[in-house]
Motif scaffolding. Structure first.
Motif, PDB file in Angstrom:
ATOM      1  N   ARG A 169       0.844  -1.184   0.000  1.00  0.00           N
ATOM      2  CA  ARG A 169       0.000   0.000   0.000  1.00  0.00           C
ATOM      3  C   ARG A 169       0.886   1.244   0.000  1.00  0.00           C
ATOM      4  NH1 ARG A 169      -1.891  -0.974   5.423  1.00  0.00           N
ATOM      5  NH2 ARG A 169      -2.767   1.101   5.275  1.00  0.00           N
ATOM      6  N   HIS A 178       3.157   0.141   8.816  1.00  0.00           N
ATOM      7  CA  HIS A 178       2.077  -0.811   8.557  1.00  0.00           C
ATOM      8  C   HIS A 178       2.009  -1.930   9.580  1.00  0.00           C
ATOM      9  CE1 HIS A 178       1.637   0.426   4.065  1.00  0.00           C
ATOM     10  NE2 HIS A 178       1.076   1.261   4.899  1.00  0.00           N
ATOM     11  N   PRO A 235      -5.468  -0.908   9.502  1.00  0.00           N
ATOM     12  CA  PRO A 235      -5.111  -0.394   8.173  1.00  0.00           C
ATOM     13  C   PRO A 235      -6.136   0.601   7.627  1.00  0.00           C
ATOM     14  CG  PRO A 235      -4.610  -2.712   8.295  1.00  0.00           C
ATOM     15  CD  PRO A 235      -5.297  -2.356   9.580  1.00  0.00           C
TER      16      PRO A 235
END
Ligand SMILES: [Zn+2]
Length: 737
Positions: free
Chosen positions: A435, A471, A686
């Motif tokens: 991402r 993350h 997330p």
């Protein structure tokens, strides 16, 4: 209270379809006979609620109880096996049992008797005096009969003839028309096991025999039916269904499918094989259709049901076989509300009712393969038909030999393939499970890599939100102007590709192509996700750049090229937060090939790797599924991840960021001490904000032997949080959003 209402002294424990921790006790009135499974109405606060008698206990009660208001005598009792299932599921998924019961009561109207519907048909008698209006009615009826129909409602007939309802009624009274009354929920036609079968190959016959034996034995042991697309899995499990129909005249069969979109096509195949349409069950049915299926299932008259995962909660009294088709599919996992994995619950449901289970797939899940390896599940393999591709034409782009240009992430072979695909109007998918914009931020002046303050993990640059994010823990900060190490201004720069950066390159390189990013950051809501899927299906996107959410079983008919941009990262995979990355990569490639036969052009995949000699890349390139699964299993075993260890995700959501942090911290502080339990987090989820609520997430990992559900239940119970905080516990999570 009249004498007649005097309680017998007996007590009914009634489970209500509400988020309550346990059944509530009510007094049974003297004139009422109750048994477990009966539907009753009981008072709850100022209201009256429908629930199910869970137990009948001798009295007298220790304290005065409110009395049961009414028995719903028109409702079939809930079978004991379904009540056991509700209790087992609630315990397993750490949910109040009432929430699971609510899933069994999705058709409110089903508890009342089926209404009678009135229709008009041609009568035997005279039409009486024919007026112009009456003539119009008879003409309209003739028109309807001309289309092959013989029944019409009075209202429709009046509307078609453009007359008042009184004219139709007058004709009924005169005898020209007749009124007939029909059950609104007619039984489904009985399936015929001796219907038109298929010519089975020797392989398929052998597989079918194994499944038939499993049905006959009635000793619970799931069977994995492992065969690629086109190998005839459906025809083979049809034989198991025929065996139930023949050998157990009252036995019922449930076939689960991952997508509603598939239901109609599959029902038609059933109709051809068994001469009757099976009942169906999914979210896209009218209230009337749901009532019919629910009642017919409850009375044991619906023999075959084809449905979505929610069909597991239908009140089958004699379920003898469950088929889970495409058992690896991610859509069997529900990750909102009551979080459950439909495949696992199918096995649990079958075990409770001593039913047979067939798990069918071309790319079985690692969990199921591990169960087959360990001998817990049987396994039947259907070999490929000659000439049927197992995987697309896979080629390796060796990044050492054909490296991408500077500041580019696409190697020359992949660029060339993309150009060809764009030129021929076909769609491409670039798969990169990263991402954000860049996975690493460094200082050009001193070489410092920006790290999260409290963990050994690098910060990822997100241009979409203009933040640096960890993350692993979810730590977040604005990108600083000055290097925190040497103080140099504007020297911090993103290194390496994330999906946002890859999109930047694709747009610059292929100026005519329509490029779209598909990740949890850009498609954060179900609506946004559905929108991208729809545009891809309609050919409005040329290059889709996606993380693992793009690999979730979507069927894009014009997709013929998949580029795995960083296969090395995808295959290293198992970092706790992205357990199934490697598996999804493999399934994605298989799915692309599954379409190759239909498209006029075969599917192809290009795998970019810096380690062309690694065993996983070899297995992938060779299309050697079994070698690939072995490696994946080895990795998971080493890291103690499912199916070798157990995992639970907890998401804590609150209206304000600070409240979410506080709740998450006090939740973690309340964790019971236990051997073999690791807790990772809390960290912002997330998708840190969803529908206006701030979300924090933690992961809990245990050894395989630990009762994770029991542990989580104790934990949840001992932590007291504000009522506005929502806690979702997901046992064996799939989604990490
Ligand atoms: Zn610096």
């Amino acid at each position: 209270m009249s004498l007649f209402d005097e309680p017998t002294g007996k007590i009914a424990s009634v489970l209500l379809p509400k988020p309550l921790p346990e059944p509530f006790d009510y007094a049974i009135p003297a004139d009422m006979q109750l048994a477990p499974g009966m539907f009753v109405r009981v008072p709850l606060g100022p209201r009256s609620v429908t629930g199910v008698v869970w137990a009948v206990k001798p009295g007298p009660p220790k304290r005065p109880l409110k009395a049961v208001e009414a028995l719903i005598a028109t409702a079939p009792s809930m079978p004991g096996v379904l009540r056991d299932f509700v209790d087992r599921v609630a315990r397993y998924v750490v949910s109040p049992p009432g929430n699971v019961l609510a899933m069994c009561m999705r058709s409110r109207e089903a508890l009342l008797p089926s209404p009678v519907e009135k229709f008009i048909t041609r009568g035997q008698g005279e039409t009486g005096r024919m007026t112009p209006a009456r003539l119009k009615v008879m003409d309209a009826l003739t028109g309807i009969e001309g289309q092959g129909a013989h029944l019409v409602t009075a209202a429709d007939l009046a509307r078609l003839a453009d007359v008042s309802a009184g004219v139709v009624k007058g004709l009924v009274d005169a005898g020209g028309l007749r009124q007939v009354e029909l059950d609104a929920d007619p039984p489904f036609d009985a399936p015929n096991p001796e219907g038109e079968g298929f010519e089975l190959t020797a392989d398929q016959l052998a597989a079918a025999q194994t499944l038939r034996d499993s049905v006959k034995a009635r000793d619970f042991r799931p069977v994995l039916l492992d065969g690629i697309t086109g190998s005839g899995k459906t025809e083979v499990y049809f034989e198991a269904i025929a065996e139930v129909l023949r050998g157990q005249p009252e036995g019922q069969i449930l076939v689960l499918l991952p997508e509603i979109a598939l239901t109609q096509a599959v029902r038609e195949r059933f109709a051809r094989r068994f001469g009757a349409m099976p009942a169906e069950w999914h979210s896209n049915m009218s209230a009337k259709e749901r009532r019919r299926t629910w009642r017919e299932v409850a009375f044991g008259r619906a023999r075959i049901v084809v449905g979505a995962r929610s069909a597991l909660f239908l009140p089958f009294p004699r379920l003898r076989l469950i088929v889970v088709d495409e058992e690896h599919d991610g859509s069997y996992k529900q990750d909102e509300g009551v979080c459950y994995q439909g495949r696992d619950l199918a096995v649990m449901r079958a075990q409770l009712g001593k039913a047979a289970v067939v798990l069918a797939s071309a790319t079985p899940s690692l969990e199921t393969v591990a169960n087959a390896h360990a001998g817990r599940y049987g396994r039947v393999v259907l070999k490929a038909r000659p000439g049927v591709a197992v995987l697309p034409d896979i080629s390796i782009a060796n990044m050492r030999e054909t490296p991408p240009d500077k500041d580019s992430w696409l190697s020359p072979p992949l660029v060339k393939a993309l150009e060809e695909n764009i030129a021929s109007g076909e769609q491409s998918l670039l798969y990169l499970n990263r991402r954000g914009y860049a996975p690493l931020v460094i200082c050009k002046s001193c070489g410092e890599r920006l790290k999260a303050p409290d963990t050994e993990s690098w910060l990822t640059e997100h241009r979409y939100s203009n933040m640096l994010v960890c993350h692993l823990t979810g730590y977040m900060m604005k990108k600083p102007e000055h290097c925190p190490h040497c103080g140099a201004k504007d020297a911090l720069t993103g290194v390496g590709p994330g999906v946002e950066r890859l999109a930047e390159e694709a747009r610059a390189r292929f100026s005519t192509a329509r490029v779209e990013v598909f990740s949890s950051d850009t498609a954060g809501s179900p609506e946004a996700l559905a929108d991208i899927v729809a545009r891809m299906e309609q050919g409005e996107i040329d290059i889709l750049i996606g993380t693992q959410i793009a690999a979730k079983g979507h069927n894009f008919p014009r997709l013929t090229l998949v580029g795995a941009v960083d296969a090395d990262a995808g295959l290293k995979g198992a970092q706790g937060s992205d357990l199934r990355a490697g598996e999804r990569t493999f399934q994605l490639l298989s799915q692309v090939s599954g379409r190759a036969g239909r498209a006029d052009r075969p599917g192809r995949a290009i795998i970019q790797t810096w380690a062309p000699d690694s065993p996983a890349i070899h297995a992938l390139a060779a299309g050697d599924r079994d070698a690939f699964m072995e490696l994946e299993m080895g990795n998971r075993e080493m890291m103690g991840l499912p199916p070798y260890g157990r995992l639970a995700a907890v998401v804590i959501a609150a209206e304000h960021s600070m409240a979410a942090d506080e709740a998450a911290n006090s939740f973690v502080a309340g964790a019971p001490n236990a051997e073999g339990v690791e807790i990772w987090g809390p960290a912002p989820a997330p998708i840190a904000v969803l529908r206006g609520r701030h979300r924090r997430r933690l992961l809990v990992r245990t050894e395989r032997g630990v009762d994770l559900s029991g542990y989580m239940a104790v934990w949840r119970k001992r932590v007291k949080l504000s009522a506005s905080v929502r806690v979702t516990i997901d046992i064996e999570p799939y989604s990490f959003m």
